[in-house]
Design an enzyme around this catalytic site. Structure first.
Site, PDB file in Angstrom:
ATOM      1  N   CYS A   1      -2.805  -1.346   5.714  1.00 12.40           N
ATOM      2  CA  CYS A   1      -3.535  -2.350   4.933  1.00 12.40           C
ATOM      3  C   CYS A   1      -3.577  -3.729   5.599  1.00 12.40           C
ATOM      4  O   CYS A   1      -4.159  -4.651   5.056  1.00 12.40           O
ATOM      5  CB  CYS A   1      -2.954  -2.462   3.529  1.00 12.40           C
ATOM      6  SG  CYS A   1      -1.295  -3.182   3.450  1.00 12.40           S
TER       7      CYS A   1
ATOM      8  N   CYS B   1      11.822  -8.225  12.666  1.00  7.89           N
ATOM      9  CA  CYS B   1      12.385  -9.116  11.651  1.00  7.89           C
ATOM     10  C   CYS B   1      11.390  -9.132  10.491  1.00  7.89           C
ATOM     11  O   CYS B   1      10.333  -9.755  10.576  1.00  7.89           O
ATOM     12  CB  CYS B   1      12.562 -10.498  12.270  1.00  7.89           C
ATOM     13  SG  CYS B   1      13.308 -11.696  11.182  1.00  7.89           S
TER      14      CYS B   1
ATOM     15  N   CYS C   1       0.795  -1.239   0.000  1.00  6.77           N
ATOM     16  CA  CYS C   1       0.000   0.000   0.000  1.00  6.77           C
ATOM     17  C   CYS C   1       0.826   1.286   0.000  1.00  6.77           C
ATOM     18  O   CYS C   1       0.262   2.369  -0.128  1.00  6.77           O
ATOM     19  CB  CYS C   1      -0.969   0.007   1.174  1.00  6.77           C
ATOM     20  SG  CYS C   1      -0.185   0.298   2.784  1.00  6.77           S
TER      21      CYS C   1
END
Length: 140
Positions: free
Chosen positions: A106, A128, A57
């Site tokens: 999103c 991570c 997004c």
């Protein structure tokens, strides 16, 4: 670190729209919570100054000044760009308890966050993150 999940995402698309926008590998990670193989992602060793956005997004997620070398096989960051950049939720898949990191805009899967591992970072956290979930916008 207390896991939270926000309300409705700001960017909402049907699964068909996500499939049309993303490559099969991007879709597998971002929308199906997959993981790329360690040490294969394009940003694992990147030292370029810039902003890391959500590949799905375009929301700003992390900045290069919070990226550090963890030698874990994926890009690692010690702090998101701002408090609303990511959402956290409990993940009990693969027979363990982890904290999943999602895009705050999103709700795409980014990776996981760990803490208490002894890295010399200001937050003692390691976000991570899958390279394939990110897009680096170099600083001009």
């Amino acid at each position: 670190m207390k896991p939270v999940v926000g309300a409705t995402p700001r960017v909402v698309k049907s699964e068909q729209e996500w499939r049309a926008q993303l490559s099969p590998d991007e879709y597998a990670v971002l929308r199906q919570a997959g993981t790329e193989r360690p040490f294969t992602g394009e940003y694992t060793d990147t030292k370029t100054t810039g902003v890391y956005e959500c590949r799905a997004c375009g929301a700003e997620l992390f900045r290069s000044d919070t990226k550090f070398e963890s030698h874990c096989g994926w890009p690692s960051f010690f702090d998101p760009a701002d408090s609303d950049a990511v959402l956290l939720r409990e993940d009990r898949t693969m027979g363990m308890k982890r904290i999943e990191v999602l895009c705050g805009s999103c709700h795409s899967h980014l990776g996981h966050v760990f803490e208490g591992e002894g890295y010399a970072t200001p937050t003692d956290q390691r976000y991570c993150i899958n390279s394939i979930s990110l897009k680096l916008v170099p600083q001009q």
